[in-house]
Design an enzyme around this catalytic site. Structure first.
Site, mmCIF file in Angstrom:
data_model
loop_
_atom_site.group_PDB
_atom_site.id
_atom_site.type_symbol
_atom_site.label_atom_id
_atom_site.label_comp_id
_atom_site.label_asym_id
_atom_site.label_seq_id
_atom_site.Cartn_x
_atom_site.Cartn_y
_atom_site.Cartn_z
ATOM 1 N N CYS A 1 12.453 8.132 13.088
ATOM 2 C CA CYS A 1 11.840 7.455 14.228
ATOM 3 C C CYS A 1 12.828 7.319 15.380
ATOM 4 O O CYS A 1 12.424 7.063 16.521
ATOM 5 C CB CYS A 1 11.319 6.091 13.811
ATOM 6 N N GLU B 1 5.678 11.709 21.664
ATOM 7 C CA GLU B 1 6.593 11.967 20.551
ATOM 8 C C GLU B 1 6.150 13.197 19.765
ATOM 9 O O GLU B 1 4.959 13.371 19.473
ATOM 10 C CB GLU B 1 6.640 10.763 19.607
ATOM 11 N N GLU C 1 6.023 -0.368 13.478
ATOM 12 C CA GLU C 1 6.918 0.566 14.155
ATOM 13 C C GLU C 1 6.155 1.871 14.301
ATOM 14 O O GLU C 1 5.716 2.441 13.300
ATOM 15 C CB GLU C 1 8.191 0.765 13.342
ATOM 16 N N GLY D 1 4.834 3.981 10.833
ATOM 17 C CA GLY D 1 4.015 5.189 10.818
ATOM 18 C C GLY D 1 3.627 5.609 12.215
ATOM 19 O O GLY D 1 4.305 5.292 13.201
ATOM 20 N N SER D 2 2.514 6.314 12.302
ATOM 21 C CA SER D 2 2.094 6.880 13.581
ATOM 22 C C SER D 2 1.530 5.809 14.511
ATOM 23 O O SER D 2 1.065 4.750 14.083
ATOM 24 C CB SER D 2 1.028 7.959 13.352
ATOM 25 N N ARG D 3 1.550 6.135 15.800
ATOM 26 C CA ARG D 3 0.984 5.217 16.790
ATOM 27 C C ARG D 3 -0.510 5.039 16.567
ATOM 28 O O ARG D 3 -1.042 3.928 16.701
ATOM 29 C CB ARG D 3 1.256 5.766 18.191
ATOM 30 N N LYS E 1 0.882 -1.173 0.000
ATOM 31 C CA LYS E 1 0.000 0.000 0.000
ATOM 32 C C LYS E 1 0.915 1.217 0.000
ATOM 33 O O LYS E 1 1.584 1.517 0.984
ATOM 34 C CB LYS E 1 -0.899 -0.023 1.235
ATOM 35 N N GLY F 1 -1.003 2.776 13.511
ATOM 36 C CA GLY F 1 -0.527 1.433 13.810
ATOM 37 C C GLY F 1 -1.463 0.666 14.721
ATOM 38 O O GLY F 1 -1.739 -0.518 14.496
#
Length: 528
Positions: free
Chosen positions: A302, A393, A265, A241-243, A184, A246
């Site tokens: 990251c 973050e 991650e 990507g972002s929390r 994707k 994810g």
């Protein structure tokens, strides 16, 4: 190869009909042609059907053939030349040297996995021969190898348009494991994604791999991404990507009738611990190196050093003064997308307005629409404990210094942190006894612990861990960088009393693959 805005489904370029999007010039904010058509549910179904049909044939390709396939992808990416570099620079806003380096890393990790496949150690072949005379019970013949999980969905990352994207580490390790891949593409660099996708597509054809070994889909919103994770033919997910995004994918995967692993991650502030002797004797040099790491790539790593812990005092004040002066000389940097810039600026604004945070330094003011200033803040240990938002973050060149009254407080703050990708200790020999007290806590919270360095710069090698306890990653037992990344997409299968003619080649008595194997628990090296 020319960018056309197409999906790549197996060997077919397909015009997506579910809306259209454009790439954005990161520096100017202007649209870049052509339009990219989004995938429909039917396109998704076709890609998954092809991947599933390819799986059994692809996972049993010879080790040599699979290695040559990975090497062909690497060569095809290099053959794209300046066309790829120029488009990637335009879409990402990252400097040319950074993109050229990232291309080298991408090609290098594909070639590394080719070597791993050729060696065959990833199969972890084990043989416990039958012992029919054993008393009181005879031992059966047991043989074990690892096979690919199945088709893997890979989500391209915004901050690494090559190394963590279409042909990045997730794709390379999944293909090496024998898993077809459906990518994707990230909306931030669609042209780059299509070029690299065509390079993989070309390698599939030239190497005679099954058609469904690779597909590339575009699509805005959640429909295609979450649809991939829901599809029963997808057996694992690779995501950077972002929390928030994810954890959404984790929820989707867990809700399936057959839950699947999501190697995501997501979030890390990468604490840097300044120990007293190093801070006293080398504070200025550490400060300058810290600012270089903080502002590298506009801080869009990251592993960016988002947190500094140190004992308050004159040495720390000197460090802050040096870091602030160094930051003031750093030009404004272009961020990857307008959306990322907006989120960064809002987070920095929140820090500037926080009653328990002091602004210590800022970089240059930007002169173009997508440029931002770096930011350095400080707070107290009590405030850091009591305000959870200070531990979140900030994706970009922003870091928070926590003034601790003593070393015990520093250790207590380390114990309070979430899981991290990296932690760094700046130490001299005189600090070793103090540092030793911190290591158990850091080991429990961190995938990679550095001495006298910063986490930015992730070496692609055999001993690298790019992972860590949640929420830095979804599964702290794995790594997304280095040769061990292949393990995420493998599972063991044991064969009991299987006739020789039905055994896979890795487990046949004559060792036709000429690979290292463990026999009766002992490593038996392949003949040279």
């Amino acid at each position: 190869m020319n960018i056309a805005g197409n999906l790549l489904i197996g060997q077919q370029p397909v015009r997506g009909t579910s809306g259209s999007t454009y790439a954005i010039d990161a520096a100017t904010g202007e649209r870049i042609g052509p339009a990219f058509g989004g995938a429909t549910k039917e396109d998704l179904d076709t890609a998954c059907a092809l991947a599933w049909a390819a799986f059994d044939a692809y996972r049993e390709t010879s080790l040599q053939s699979r290695a040559q396939f990975l090497e062909a992808i690497a060569s095809n990416i290099l053959d794209l030349g300046d066309k790829l570099i120029d488009r990637c620079v335009q879409e990402s806003g990252l400097p040319r040297a950074r993109i050229e380096g990232e291309r080298g890393r991408t090609v290098g990790q594909l070639r590394m996995f080719a070597e791993i496949v050729r060696a065959g150690d990833f199969l972890e072949a084990r043989i416990d021969p039958a012992q029919p005379e054993r008393k009181p019970l005879a031992r059966v013949d047991l043989r074990l190898r690892h096979i690919g999980l199945g088709p893997v969905a890979v989500f391209g990352a915004s901050n690494f348009p090559l190394a963590f994207s279409v042909a990045g580490g997730d794709t390379a390790s999944a293909l090496a494991a024998g898993c077809p891949v459906i990518v994707k593409a990230h909306s931030a660099h669609p042209g780059t994604s299509e070029l690299v996708g065509m390079a993989i597509q070309k390698a599939v054809k030239s190497c005679g791999m099954p058609e469904g070994t690779f597909s590339l889909l575009f699509g805005s919103g959640r429909e295609i991404g979450q649809g991939l994770v829901r599809d029963p033919r997808i057996k694992a997910v690779g995501f950077t990507g972002s929390r928030h995004a994810g954890t959404e994918l984790l929820s989707v995967a867990a809700a399936r009738p057959e839950p699947i692993p999501v190697y995501a991650e997501m979030s890390s502030i990468n604490p840097v611990l300044l120990f007293p002797h190093a801070l006293e004797t080398r504070g200025d040099a550490i400060a300058r190196a810290f600012v270089q790491s903080l502002t590298l790539g506009a801080g869009q790593f990251c592993t960016n050093p988002g947190l500094i812990l140190a004992v308050d005092g004159s040495a720390l004040e000197k460090f802050i003064s040096s870091a602030s002066a160094a930051l003031a000389d750093v030009p404004a940097a272009t961020m990857l997308t307008p959306g990322i810039r907006k989120t960064f600026e809002q987070a920095v604004s929140n820090m500037c307005g926080h009653p328990h945070v002091r602004t210590e330094g800022r970089g240059f003011v930007g002169s173009t629409p997508n440029q931002v200033q770096g930011a350095l803040f400080s707070t107290t240990a009590d405030a850091f404990r009591n305000f959870p938002e200070l531990q979140e973050e900030i994706f970009g060149a922003s870091s928070l210094i926590v003034r601790c009254p003593d070393m015990q407080t520093m250790l207590e703050l380390v114990e309070s942190l979430d899981g991290q990708l990296t932690s760094a200790l700046h130490i001299d020999e005189e600090d070793h006894n103090d540092a030793r007290r911190f290591l158990p806590a850091l080991e429990r919270r961190t995938g990679r612990i550095l001495a006298n360095g910063f986490g930015t710069g992730v070496e692609v090698g055999h001993a690298m861990v790019h992972g860590g306890p949640y929420p830095s990653t979804a599964d702290g037992r794995s790594t997304s960088v280095g040769s061990n990344a292949i393990c995420r997409f493998l599972r063991p299968v044991s064969y009991q009393d299987m006739p020789e003619s039905l055994l896979p080649a890795a487990l046949k008595s004559g060792n036709p693959l000429n690979i290292n194997r463990r026999i009766n628990g002992k490593i038996t090296l392949a003949p040279k």
